[in-house]
Design a protein around this motif. Structure first.
Motif, PDB file in Angstrom:
ATOM      1  N   THR A  79       2.096   1.058   6.454  1.00  0.00           N
ATOM      2  CA  THR A  79       1.046   1.426   7.400  1.00  0.00           C
ATOM      3  C   THR A  79       1.360   2.780   8.033  1.00  0.00           C
ATOM      4  N   TYR A  80       0.340   3.380   8.617  1.00  0.00           N
ATOM      5  CA  TYR A  80       0.497   4.608   9.401  1.00  0.00           C
ATOM      6  C   TYR A  80      -0.325   4.448  10.680  1.00  0.00           C
ATOM      7  N   HIS A  81       0.330   4.541  11.819  1.00  0.00           N
ATOM      8  CA  HIS A  81      -0.307   4.332  13.125  1.00  0.00           C
ATOM      9  C   HIS A  81      -1.053   3.001  13.169  1.00  0.00           C
ATOM     10  N   GLY A  82      -0.437   1.970  12.575  1.00  0.00           N
ATOM     11  CA  GLY A  82      -0.993   0.631  12.635  1.00  0.00           C
ATOM     12  C   GLY A  82      -2.070   0.327  11.614  1.00  0.00           C
ATOM     13  N   GLN A  83      -2.451   1.310  10.796  1.00  0.00           N
ATOM     14  CA  GLN A  83      -3.488   1.103   9.792  1.00  0.00           C
ATOM     15  C   GLN A  83      -2.875   1.122   8.401  1.00  0.00           C
ATOM     16  N   PRO A  84      -3.375   0.270   7.484  1.00  0.00           N
ATOM     17  CA  PRO A  84      -2.811   0.256   6.132  1.00  0.00           C
ATOM     18  C   PRO A  84      -2.960   1.609   5.446  1.00  0.00           C
ATOM     19  N   ASN A 131      -3.606   3.882   2.080  1.00  0.00           N
ATOM     20  CA  ASN A 131      -4.568   3.675   0.991  1.00  0.00           C
ATOM     21  C   ASN A 131      -3.919   2.965  -0.187  1.00  0.00           C
ATOM     22  N   HIS A 151       0.824  -1.208   0.000  1.00  0.00           N
ATOM     23  CA  HIS A 151       0.000   0.000   0.000  1.00  0.00           C
ATOM     24  C   HIS A 151       0.856   1.256   0.000  1.00  0.00           C
ATOM     25  N   GLN A 174       2.359  12.318   8.731  1.00  0.00           N
ATOM     26  CA  GLN A 174       1.276  12.703   7.829  1.00  0.00           C
ATOM     27  C   GLN A 174       1.277  14.224   7.685  1.00  0.00           C
ATOM     28  N   SER A 203      -4.341  15.445   4.979  1.00  0.00           N
ATOM     29  CA  SER A 203      -5.343  14.389   4.804  1.00  0.00           C
ATOM     30  C   SER A 203      -6.607  15.016   4.226  1.00  0.00           C
TER      31      SER A 203
END
Length: 280
Positions: A94-99, A101, A77, A142, A145
């Motif tokens: 990932t960013y902060h544990g989330q994939p 986009n 990703h 980041q 956003s």
């Protein structure tokens, strides 16, 4: 000055994008529908360099000679690093544990920090696109956003501004970079005329920003004050995806276009801006 006419370099690639040159003058580009990164030597030898298995979009060389890839696939990703001998590893997913986009384009600054867009799945009505930078120590920040398909990324010569194409708003955004490295609030730098679609970008040495205008099939040229100059129109095109300066004197602009399934070259009077890559 009116730009020269484009010349056909290669054709037969259904999804060319992400042109980038290494220190030996080899041109690398992606053919994302086949997951493939291609390599074209200065003598015209074409070969397959690496298959990411995903959707490679943007390419940029790190000063150490490794090729970094922004990929929008299911498994990758974010960013992939490929050594000169063809060994790949995911460096950011990932960013902060989330994939993430799905990353699309990237550029390095003089400190080895990589700035990249993360648009996959975003649109004008689904503003989930992000903009990031990854520091040399691996930390991820980041920058912005809520974007409507953030796309091409470029840094000016002095490193005072980082520019971002937002495809679905037809805007070129820019963010100030402070002397302490902190990122300031975004500004609207320029707006393209209809149809929609700023994509990949590259500066020349005079500070003129060259923007692939996907919907219009041309390269927009934007002056330092945001004024649109004479564009470079690509014959038979309508899906212009990216551009990069190369050649021994950086006076060859390479352009990728998916509608014509081709790569083009344009001879330019002003050389491209030197990048913080393996050519320095």
């Amino acid at each position: 000055m009116t730009p020269a006419e484009p010349k056909l370099l290669l054709t037969g690639f259904d999804s060319p994008e992400g042109p980038a040159f290494d220190h030996d003058g080899n041109l690398f580009f992606v053919n994302w529908l086949t997951h493939q990164i291609m390599k074209l030597t200065p003598t015209g030898e074409l070969s397959k360099f690496y298959n990411t298995g995903g959707i490679p979009a943007g390419l940029a060389f790190h000063p150490d000679g490794s090729l970094w890839v922004a990929d929008e696939g299911d498994a990758i990703h974010g960013l992939l690093r490929i050594t000169p001998d063809g060994v790949g590893e995911i460096v950011c997913n990932t960013y902060h544990g989330q994939p993430l986009n799905g990353a699309n384009d990237l550029v390095f600054d003089r400190n080895g920090t990589v700035y990249f867009s993360d648009p996959w799945g975003s649109s004008e009505t689904n503003r989930i696109g992000g903009f990031y930078r990854r520091f040399a120590n691996g930390d991820l920040e980041q920058i912005d956003s809520g974007l409507a398909f953030p796309n091409g990324v470029a840094i000016d010569h002095d490193g005072h501004w980082v520019y971002l194409a937002e495809t679905y708003t037809n805007l070129i955004l820019r963010y100030p970079i402070g002397t302490d490295g902190a990122i300031g609030a975004r500004e609207d730098f320029a707006r393209l005329e209809a149809p929609f679609g700023p994509d990949g970008m590259a500066f020349d040495a005079a500070g003129i920003l060259h923007v692939a205008h996907y919907g219009a099939g041309r390269i927009e040229r934007i002056d330092t004050d945001g004024t649109l100059l004479d564009p470079i129109t690509i014959p038979g095109a309508g899906g212009t995806t990216n551009c990069a300066f190369g050649g021994p004197d950086l006076r060859t602009l390479v352009i990728t276009d998916v509608t014509s399934a081709s790569l083009f070259t344009v001879a330019v009077d002003t050389p491209g801006q030197a990048l913080h890559d393996s050519r320095r």
